[in-house]
Design a protein around this motif. Structure first.
Motif, short mmCIF file in Angstrom:
data_model
loop_
_atom_site.label_atom_id
_atom_site.label_comp_id
_atom_site.label_asym_id
_atom_site.label_seq_id
_atom_site.Cartn_x
_atom_site.Cartn_y
_atom_site.Cartn_z
N TRP A 1 -8.75 3.71 -5.44
CA TRP A 1 -7.83 2.94 -4.63
C TRP A 1 -6.54 2.71 -5.40
O TRP A 1 -6.50 2.80 -6.62
CB TRP A 1 -8.43 1.61 -4.17
CG TRP A 1 -8.66 0.62 -5.26
CD1 TRP A 1 -7.81 -0.34 -5.70
CD2 TRP A 1 -9.82 0.49 -6.08
NE1 TRP A 1 -8.37 -1.06 -6.72
CE2 TRP A 1 -9.61 -0.57 -6.97
CE3 TRP A 1 -11.04 1.17 -6.14
CZ2 TRP A 1 -10.56 -0.96 -7.91
CZ3 TRP A 1 -11.97 0.78 -7.07
CH2 TRP A 1 -11.73 -0.27 -7.94
N ALA A 2 -5.50 2.45 -4.64
CA ALA A 2 -4.19 2.12 -5.21
C ALA A 2 -3.75 0.82 -4.57
O ALA A 2 -3.68 0.72 -3.34
CB ALA A 2 -3.19 3.23 -4.95
N GLN A 3 -3.49 -0.17 -5.39
CA GLN A 3 -3.02 -1.45 -4.88
C GLN A 3 -1.56 -1.32 -4.46
O GLN A 3 -0.77 -0.68 -5.16
CB GLN A 3 -3.15 -2.52 -5.96
CG GLN A 3 -3.17 -3.91 -5.45
CD GLN A 3 -4.42 -4.19 -4.63
OE1 GLN A 3 -5.51 -3.86 -5.04
NE2 GLN A 3 -4.24 -4.79 -3.48
N CYS A 4 -1.21 -1.88 -3.32
CA CYS A 4 0.15 -1.82 -2.80
C CYS A 4 0.55 -3.20 -2.30
O CYS A 4 -0.19 -3.81 -1.53
CB CYS A 4 0.27 -0.85 -1.64
SG CYS A 4 -0.04 0.83 -2.10
N VAL A 5 1.69 -3.67 -2.75
CA VAL A 5 2.20 -4.96 -2.30
C VAL A 5 3.57 -4.72 -1.70
O VAL A 5 4.46 -4.19 -2.36
CB VAL A 5 2.28 -5.96 -3.48
CG1 VAL A 5 2.81 -7.29 -3.01
CG2 VAL A 5 0.92 -6.12 -4.15
N SER B 1 -3.59 11.32 -7.40
CA SER B 1 -2.39 11.99 -6.90
C SER B 1 -2.33 11.96 -5.38
O SER B 1 -1.27 11.72 -4.79
CB SER B 1 -2.36 13.43 -7.41
OG SER B 1 -1.16 14.05 -7.04
N LEU B 2 -3.46 12.19 -4.73
CA LEU B 2 -3.48 12.15 -3.26
C LEU B 2 -3.20 10.75 -2.74
O LEU B 2 -2.52 10.57 -1.73
CB LEU B 2 -4.83 12.66 -2.74
CG LEU B 2 -5.07 14.15 -2.92
CD1 LEU B 2 -6.52 14.51 -2.59
CD2 LEU B 2 -4.11 14.96 -2.06
N LEU B 3 -3.71 9.74 -3.42
CA LEU B 3 -3.41 8.35 -3.03
C LEU B 3 -1.92 8.08 -3.12
O LEU B 3 -1.32 7.52 -2.19
CB LEU B 3 -4.18 7.37 -3.92
CG LEU B 3 -5.66 7.20 -3.63
CD1 LEU B 3 -6.36 6.53 -4.80
CD2 LEU B 3 -5.86 6.38 -2.36
#
Length: 154
Positions: free
Chosen positions: A37-41, A65-67
């Motif tokens: 997962w990639a955290q996004c704010v 990379s795909l995330l």
């Protein structure tokens, strides 16, 4: 002449990336299993990416990379910029010049505010996980970290 048996074909794996706005992250699933997962704010018109995590068993498969590609593509579609904060995301941004138009660096005086917003977002996520119903369930739409710093207390 030696005849080698053909390798057994592997079954196709189902890979999916989901934008989980309620958790402020993009998640990668492989055969239904969370693998990264990639955290996004979201802060105004900028998407902050504080970290990208991939299960160690699934490293070197391009999941991170795909995330990031999905985050950058969604940001471009929404007329937003992206501020990559973790070392992996910063390096990915350098290796993909096609996204330079939406990638940006922190502005002067912005680093302290970014740290405070990320801390507020992390605290809110932990509180939401602690309670059965999210703290923002009475609000319409996803909540940005900017909202976390502007809430009124009774």
């Amino acid at each position: 002449m030696t005849v080698r048996p053909s390798p057994t074909p592997r079954p196709a794996m189902a890979f999916e990336i989901k934008a989980e706005q309620d958790r402020e992250r993009y998640s990668a699933y492989l055969d239904g299993r969370l693998v990264g997962w990639a955290q996004c704010v979201l802060v105004r018109d900028t998407v902050l990416v504080p970290y990208v995590r991939v299960d160690p068993a699934d490293h070197d498969k391009g999941i991170g990379s795909l995330l990031l590609r999905r985050i950058f593509d969604d940001a471009r579609a929404g007329d937003r910029t992206v501020l990559a904060l973790c070392p992996f995301a910063k390096r990915w941004k350098q290796l993909h010049p096609g996204y330079r138009d939406i990638a940006r660096e922190p502005r002067w005086g912005e680093r302290a505010a970014v740290r405070a917003l990320l801390l507020a977002a992390r605290t809110r996520r932990r509180l939401d996980e602690f309670t059965e119903t999210p703290a923002d369930s009475n609000r319409a739409g996803p909540v940005s970290a900017m909202d976390a710093g502007t809430r009124q207390t009774a």
